[in-house]
Design a protein around this motif. Sequence first.
Motif, PDB file in Angstrom:
ATOM      1  N   UNK A  43       0.846  -1.193   0.000  1.00 13.25           N
ATOM      2  CA  UNK A  43       0.000   0.000   0.000  1.00 13.25           C
ATOM      3  C   UNK A  43       0.878   1.239   0.000  1.00 13.25           C
ATOM      4  N   UNK A  44       0.561   2.154  -0.897  1.00  5.83           N
ATOM      5  CA  UNK A  44       1.330   3.397  -0.990  1.00  5.83           C
ATOM      6  C   UNK A  44       0.491   4.544  -0.435  1.00  5.83           C
ATOM      7  N   UNK A  45       0.928   5.102   0.681  1.00  8.16           N
ATOM      8  CA  UNK A  45       0.175   6.172   1.331  1.00  8.16           C
ATOM      9  C   UNK A  45       0.706   7.553   0.986  1.00  8.16           C
ATOM     10  N   UNK A  46       1.973   7.653   0.628  1.00  4.69           N
ATOM     11  CA  UNK A  46       2.578   8.960   0.374  1.00  4.69           C
ATOM     12  C   UNK A  46       2.356   9.355  -1.073  1.00  4.69           C
ATOM     13  N   UNK A  47       1.843  10.560  -1.259  1.00  8.03           N
ATOM     14  CA  UNK A  47       1.568  11.044  -2.604  1.00  8.03           C
ATOM     15  C   UNK A  47       2.525  12.164  -2.944  1.00  8.03           C
ATOM     16  N   UNK A  48       2.814  12.275  -4.219  1.00  8.57           N
ATOM     17  CA  UNK A  48       3.715  13.301  -4.719  1.00  8.57           C
ATOM     18  C   UNK A  48       3.125  13.842  -6.011  1.00  8.57           C
ATOM     19  N   UNK A  49       3.071  15.145  -6.135  1.00  5.47           N
ATOM     20  CA  UNK A  49       2.576  15.757  -7.364  1.00  5.47           C
ATOM     21  C   UNK A  49       3.766  16.118  -8.233  1.00  5.47           C
ATOM     22  N   UNK A  50       3.730  15.691  -9.481  1.00  4.69           N
ATOM     23  CA  UNK A  50       4.799  15.982 -10.427  1.00  4.69           C
ATOM     24  C   UNK A  50       4.216  16.856 -11.522  1.00  4.69           C
ATOM     25  N   UNK A  51       4.806  18.021 -11.725  1.00  4.77           N
ATOM     26  CA  UNK A  51       4.357  18.933 -12.760  1.00  4.77           C
ATOM     27  C   UNK A  51       5.247  18.762 -13.984  1.00  4.77           C
ATOM     28  N   UNK A  52       4.629  18.419 -15.113  1.00  5.50           N
ATOM     29  CA  UNK A  52       5.354  18.196 -16.352  1.00  5.50           C
ATOM     30  C   UNK A  52       4.942  19.211 -17.401  1.00  5.50           C
ATOM     31  N   UNK A  53       5.875  19.520 -18.266  1.00  7.49           N
ATOM     32  CA  UNK A  53       5.514  20.338 -19.427  1.00  7.49           C
ATOM     33  C   UNK A  53       4.723  19.453 -20.390  1.00  7.49           C
ATOM     34  N   UNK A  54       4.109  20.073 -21.381  1.00  5.16           N
ATOM     35  CA  UNK A  54       3.348  19.286 -22.359  1.00  5.16           C
ATOM     36  C   UNK A  54       4.251  18.297 -23.089  1.00  5.16           C
ATOM     37  N   UNK A  55       5.461  18.720 -23.397  1.00  4.23           N
ATOM     38  CA  UNK A  55       6.403  17.841 -24.095  1.00  4.23           C
ATOM     39  C   UNK A  55       6.801  16.659 -23.215  1.00  4.23           C
ATOM     40  N   UNK A  56       7.088  16.921 -21.945  1.00  5.42           N
ATOM     41  CA  UNK A  56       7.454  15.851 -21.021  1.00  5.42           C
ATOM     42  C   UNK A  56       6.297  14.873 -20.829  1.00  5.42           C
ATOM     43  N   UNK A  57       5.089  15.427 -20.721  1.00  6.43           N
ATOM     44  CA  UNK A  57       3.914  14.579 -20.547  1.00  6.43           C
ATOM     45  C   UNK A  57       3.704  13.701 -21.777  1.00  6.43           C
ATOM     46  N   UNK A  58       3.841  14.276 -22.943  1.00  2.00           N
ATOM     47  CA  UNK A  58       3.670  13.523 -24.185  1.00  2.00           C
ATOM     48  C   UNK A  58       4.730  12.432 -24.310  1.00  2.00           C
TER      49      UNK A  58
END
Length: 122
Positions: free
Chosen positions: A11-26
Amino acid sequence: MARPKKAVNEVRDNRLTVYLTDTEKESLYRVSETQNRPMTQLVNTAVQEWLNRLIDPPEGLKTARYEKIMEQDTEMLRGFICRNGHPFWVEWIQPTNPRCCPVCGSEREIRRIWDGTIHKGL
């Protein structure tokens, strides 16, 4: 039918938000489609590999890494045999095949014979 519950250690309880550029996301999306793996799994794997390659990790990470190794009950290995018939194994994560036999030092005709997971202990 309900999905079975995960084991407590998975079970993974710790969350992390990662902000990506459109290019990185693609790029991440295309790799996940090619590998047929979820994007979160790719990010987790990339972070783990980066941490494992640190040349001088913090002391806490060193301790955690060694404790994890000691507590493992399985290990992935690759088996080899030299021209003199000496079998030997190396960890699966080794980036290259061995160049010589650890028993006799022979540098010629080293063949891969086996890949698999072993269980430690008796």
